[in-house]
Scaffold this active site. Structure first.
Site, short mmCIF file in Angstrom:
data_model
loop_
_atom_site.label_atom_id
_atom_site.label_comp_id
_atom_site.label_asym_id
_atom_site.label_seq_id
_atom_site.Cartn_x
_atom_site.Cartn_y
_atom_site.Cartn_z
N GLU A 180 0.86 -1.18 0.00
CA GLU A 180 0.00 0.00 0.00
C GLU A 180 0.89 1.24 0.00
O GLU A 180 1.86 1.29 0.77
CB GLU A 180 -0.92 0.03 1.23
CG GLU A 180 -1.91 1.18 1.14
CD GLU A 180 -2.92 1.22 2.30
OE1 GLU A 180 -2.85 0.37 3.20
OE2 GLU A 180 -3.76 2.11 2.26
N GLY A 237 3.58 2.23 10.91
CA GLY A 237 3.29 1.40 12.07
C GLY A 237 3.05 -0.06 11.72
O GLY A 237 3.68 -0.95 12.27
N MET A 291 0.67 -2.87 8.68
CA MET A 291 -0.07 -2.98 7.43
C MET A 291 -1.02 -4.17 7.46
O MET A 291 -0.64 -5.28 7.84
CB MET A 291 0.94 -3.10 6.27
CG MET A 291 0.31 -3.27 4.91
SD MET A 291 -0.66 -1.81 4.42
CE MET A 291 -1.91 -2.60 3.42
N GLU A 292 -2.24 -3.91 7.00
CA GLU A 292 -3.34 -4.86 7.15
C GLU A 292 -3.45 -5.91 6.06
O GLU A 292 -4.56 -6.40 5.79
CB GLU A 292 -4.65 -4.06 7.22
CG GLU A 292 -5.09 -3.39 5.90
CD GLU A 292 -4.71 -1.92 5.77
OE1 GLU A 292 -3.74 -1.49 6.41
OE2 GLU A 292 -5.39 -1.22 4.99
N ASN A 293 -2.36 -6.31 5.42
CA ASN A 293 -2.43 -7.32 4.35
C ASN A 293 -3.32 -8.49 4.75
O ASN A 293 -3.24 -8.99 5.87
CB ASN A 293 -1.03 -7.87 4.06
CG ASN A 293 0.00 -6.79 4.00
OD1 ASN A 293 -0.10 -5.90 3.17
ND2 ASN A 293 0.98 -6.83 4.89
N HIS A 346 -6.49 -2.09 15.19
CA HIS A 346 -6.71 -1.33 13.96
C HIS A 346 -6.49 -2.21 12.72
O HIS A 346 -7.34 -2.30 11.84
CB HIS A 346 -5.77 -0.12 13.94
CG HIS A 346 -5.89 0.74 12.72
ND1 HIS A 346 -6.65 1.89 12.69
CD2 HIS A 346 -5.37 0.61 11.48
CE1 HIS A 346 -6.58 2.42 11.49
NE2 HIS A 346 -5.79 1.67 10.72
N GLU A 347 -5.34 -2.87 12.69
CA GLU A 347 -5.04 -3.70 11.50
C GLU A 347 -6.02 -4.86 11.40
O GLU A 347 -6.48 -5.21 10.31
CB GLU A 347 -3.60 -4.22 11.54
CG GLU A 347 -2.52 -3.16 11.69
CD GLU A 347 -2.65 -1.97 10.77
OE1 GLU A 347 -3.17 -2.11 9.65
OE2 GLU A 347 -2.23 -0.86 11.18
N HIS A 359 -9.34 -3.75 10.02
CA HIS A 359 -9.29 -3.51 8.57
C HIS A 359 -9.79 -4.73 7.78
O HIS A 359 -10.17 -4.59 6.62
CB HIS A 359 -7.86 -3.20 8.12
CG HIS A 359 -7.53 -1.74 8.06
ND1 HIS A 359 -8.36 -0.80 7.50
CD2 HIS A 359 -6.42 -1.05 8.47
CE1 HIS A 359 -7.79 0.40 7.57
NE2 HIS A 359 -6.61 0.27 8.16
N GLU A 364 -9.76 4.24 6.37
CA GLU A 364 -8.90 4.68 7.48
C GLU A 364 -9.68 5.42 8.56
O GLU A 364 -9.51 5.14 9.75
CB GLU A 364 -7.73 5.52 6.97
CG GLU A 364 -6.74 4.75 6.09
CD GLU A 364 -6.17 3.49 6.74
OE1 GLU A 364 -6.32 3.30 7.96
OE2 GLU A 364 -5.57 2.67 6.01
#
Ligand code: B3K
Ligand code: ZN
Length: 850
Positions: A122, A254, A256-258, A290-291, A294, A313
């Site tokens: 991203e 911080g 990443m939500e892969n 948070h991740e 997502h 977001e």
């Protein structure tokens, strides 16, 4: 300046991609400098798209071969990608490319960190891995074969097979390329499992470098708590058999939500009492949540284009803040969030980098992962919830999840679900997404014959590209207090929709004291003439914890602004009120800590600027110091008792209650250190068995320009721990006196453990310098020059981190000469650098337009 101006992308130009991607098969043959990526992609014509040439994004790729339907083809290559004549109907495109992860210092695409392969795609990093329509509205299922000698080979989805030197992963959920991930390395896992409410067992893992396995338990707890919370509150279940988290040391942000394979900056997942502070624990818990969140708000429903970034977001930040409020203290979380919003988002919104939560154009999308998109985006969700009420909010969310599952959606889609559920038009409300700038809300009051009237007047100052501002819908949570402190009007929500609007309350026997914008119900600047007596009254009596704190802040601010502008001594109204709160054992320690917390010096500069005063960073620093010194003296007789009462015995646990006590204890310690020459802090430093108390002691000493022995001892104790070393680097700069800050930062860059290629280490030194307001904005210009030197060096290595850090200069035009001229000269020097990245060029150009 770079030769050709980079291209601007506009929201209005959106067109769908001409093909649908039916499936993607990728094979990675890993090699540090010659990784082969073999792709097989099935394309079919998109009936909803206009005719267009077949173009695939691709950057820095060495094309080895390409085929269409099994036949070699010869595509046209440019710096941006590949075009080739596409056959009619469905076809298979195959390519083999070569990339070099080891030399990829930009940390975007496939790169290496301490011998481990990892990815960050991203927003537009997948195009650095292979040729692909790298845009969020192209979604497909991926099958990935990873070939390498590393013991652990991971990708998205579920593992379909593995053997000697390879693993195959299949992700059944269609996803955009920005959610692709691959990790390969000699890693160890902290395993666990979670059973979903429908009874599915999920395998959970946190993968780390050997030696870090003892720092995973807290993150795992946070993950399981997040999974449970999302089921309970939003009805969302996890949807794969496995969920992997990997910690990596070199990472631009911080986490990443892969899909199914979240990648985390190790600072945002690894935790232990000895090495992490209470703030670290809270942040780790929030980022893991948070991740994870997502997975629904971002992955299952993604964004049509990058202009819609706030769709995922803003909503996900809002969801993680609800989670933290539920796990910890809701009022404390709200106060922290508002401090952060005012410090970062209001600053952005009031300067040259102001942009709408949904921007209309960008040059480099990575420059728009901002406080405005994230934090103001979350505030908009909070306002929406307050306006429609909890019940309709969750109904609208249910509709959003059913209607848009599998979609790449827009803000229009999002607002439509609320309109459909509530029957109300959100046309005017939508301005929060399209208009930049922080509204100012002026309030006047009148009391006559038992009728109390409040008149609100809203105005938003012009922002770049937007001169005229239309009025917004502003929900104002209001309560009224009677003279004895009783609530004569419990919290009610007023909806201001016009430029000027009146609200009246009848049947009152005396003039009430208003508590306006409770819980900070809208991201606006409230302007109201009020007295210190009234502020002190609200600090003592308001039932709304946010406004109670706000009243204390307002007292402190008023006193500070007076000291800065007229040289007056700290106001006794504030000192008395703050001391009362500090001594009041019936109040939560976390709240007392927040009342004792100083107002940010940058916030004061912002306020001075907004009332037409040119801020002088040194004067702001001096006034803040005098205030802190006076408060310590004012409380002197109580400090030993308060310190003793708030010192916890027994083993450290990172819970909210303990954290609140330690935060209060740290404030008291910093006051004691102002008076005892550091004796108490030194004792605490030596005795501490946890990082929160050890660092609090070191900070208290450094703030008094002492503690060199402890700094050395801290280094000796922790030199083997890279995350603690980041703290060591940053705290020395953060607490350095204004005239020394740049010097301290400069000397730290010569330390053998300084490594500019590691974003955490770079930020530890230069992020801290930028945050040291009077140090960075020192009249000598040394702070400006030093940061510019290093940003120029870093840009050649890592444009993303460089561009983000340019924001340190965004307020330069607030100040007068010599500050503003010195800062401007440095910005111009950066812009004149040959071969400057598009990222940095865009940021500096925007800042210089001020
Ligand atoms: N979505 C990522 C941020 C990506 C930033 C790209 N420059 C992390 C997050 O917001 O959860
Ligand atoms: Zn996010």
């Amino acid at each position: 300046m770079t030769q050709s101006s980079p291209e601007t992308i506009y929201l209005k130009d959106y067109t769908p991609f001409g093909w649908i991607v039916e499936n993607v098969h990728l094979t990675f043959r890993l090699h540090p400098t010659e990784t082969r990526v073999i792709s097989r992609i099935t394309f079919a014509p998109n009936p909803d798209a206009p005719m267009q040439n077949f173009f695939l994004n691709g950057e820095n790729l060495k094309l080895v071969s390409a085929m269409i339907n099994g036949q070699p083809c010869a595509p046209d290559l440019s710096a941006e990608g590949l075009s080739v004549e596409a056959p009619a109907g469905r076809f298979v495109f195959e390519a083999e490319v070569e990339i070099s992860p080891e030399t990829n210092t930009a940390l975007e695409g496939l790169y290496m960190s301490n011998g481990m392969y990892c990815t960050q795609c991203e927003a537009e990093g997948f195009r650095k891995i292979t040729f692909y329509p790298d845009r969020p509205d192209v979604m497909s299922t991926f099958t990935v074969r990873v070939e390498g000698s590393e013991p652990v080979l991971l990708s998205n989805g579920n593992k379909s097979s593995n053997g000697d030197g390879f693993a195959e992963w299949h992700d059944p959920w269609p996803k955009p390329a920005y959610l692709f991930a691959l990790v390969a390395g000699d890693l160890v896992n902290h395993p666990d499992s979670f059973t979903t409410r429908s009874g599915k067992d999920i395998e959970l893992n946190i993968w780390v470098r050997k030696g870090d396995e003892g720092k995973c338990a807290f993150g795992m707890q946070a993950l399981k708590a997040s999974m449970l919370w999302d089921e309970k509150v939003y009805g969302r279940e996890y949807d794969l058999d496995i969920f992997n988290i990997v910690a990596v040391d070199d990472f631009n942000m911080g986490a990443m939500e892969n899909k199914g394979l979240n990648i985390f900056n190790s600072s945002c997942v690894l935790a232990s009492p000895e090495t992490s502070t209470d703030d670290n624990f809270e942040r780790i818990e929030a980022i893991i949540a948070h991740e994870y969140f997502h997975n629904w708000t971002g992955n299952r429903i993604t964004c049509r284009d990058w202009f819609q970034l706030c769709l995922k977001e803003g909503l996900t930040v809002y969801r993680d803040s609800q989670f933290t409020a539920d796990m910890r203290s809701a009022p404390v979380k709200r106060i922290h969030d508002v401090i952060d919003l005012r410090g970062r988002q209001f600053r952005e919104d009031g300067g040259p980098l102001a942009h709408p939560v949904r921007p209309d154009s960008f040059v480099e999308i990575n420059n728009f992962y901002t406080a405005t998109v994230y934090e103001k985006g979350a505030e908009i969700i909070g306002m929406l919830k307050r306006l429609v009420g909890d019940q309709d909010y969750y109904k609208a969310l249910d509709l959003y999840f059913t209607r848009h599952d599998g979609d790449a959606a827009t803000i229009e889609d999002w607002l439509k679900v609320f309109e459909d559920v509530t029957g109300r038009s959100l046309k005017r409300f939508k301005r929060w997404y399209t208009s930049a700038g922080t509204p100012r809300l002026k309030v006047k009051e009148k009391f006559k014959n038992g009728r109390y009237t409040l008149t609100f007047k809203q105005e938003t100052p012009p922002t770049p590209g937007q001169k005229q501002k239309k009025p917004r819908v502003i929900p104002i949570a209001l309560g009224l207090l009677g003279p004895n402190g009783d609530e004569v009007q419990p919290t009610t929500v007023l909806e201001v929709t016009k430029r000027q609007q009146k609200f009246s309350f009848d049947g009152l026997t005396s003039k009430p004291i208003p508590s306006i914008l409770r819980d900070f119900s809208a991201p606006v600047i409230l302007e109201r003439e009020t007295s210190n007596t009234e502020r002190a009254f609200l600090l003592a009596h308001d039932t709304d914890p946010f406004n109670k704190w706000e009243a204390g802040q307002a007292l402190r601010r008023a006193s500070l602004i007076a000291s800065i502008t007229t040289g007056s001594a700290p106001d006794s109204a504030f000192l008395d009120a703050a001391a009362r709160v500090a001594r009041d054992d019936s109040l939560e320690p976390a709240f007392r800590a927040l009342v004792l917390q100083s107002v940010g010096q940058d916030d004061l500069a912002q306020e001075l600027h907004s009332i037409g005063n040119t801020p002088d960073p040194q004067a702001i620093y001096d006034a803040s110091e005098t205030m802190a010194q006076s408060l310590a003296h004012h409380l002197a007789d109580s400090l030993p008792r308060l310190y003793a009462d708030s010192t916890l015995s027994g083993p450290y646990t990172p819970d909210a209650e303990g954290a609140g006590k330690r935060a209060f204890n740290a404030r008291i310690l910093s006051m004691i250190t102002r008076m005892d020459g550091g004796t108490r802090a030194r004792a605490q430093f030596s005795a501490a068995d946890n990082m929160t108390q050890q660092l609090a002691a070191l900070n208290a000493l450094l703030a008094q320009d002492t503690g060199s022995q402890e700094t050395l001892a801290f280094f000796e104790q922790w030199k083997g721990d890279r995350l603690v070393m980041d703290k060591w680097f940053s705290t020395q700069v953060a607490f350095a006196a204004p005239e020394k800050a740049a010097l301290v930062a400069q000397s730290l860059t010569t330390h053998p453990l300084f490594d500019m290629k590691n974003p955490n280490r770079f930020r530890a030194v230069f992020g801290a310098l930028a945050m040291n307001h009077a140090g960075f904005h020192h009249a000598s210009g040394k702070g400006y020059a030093l940061l510019a030197d290093w940003l120029i060096k870093l840009d050649a290595i890592n444009p993303q981190t460089t561009a983000r850090m340019c924001a340190a200069y965004q307020t330069y035009a607030r100040y007068d000469a010599p500050h503003s001229t010195l800062a401007k000269a440095q910005l111009e020097r950066i812009l004149a650098t040959k071969g400057l990245s598009r990222d940095t060029e865009e940021m500096v150009t925007r800042i210089l337009k001020d």
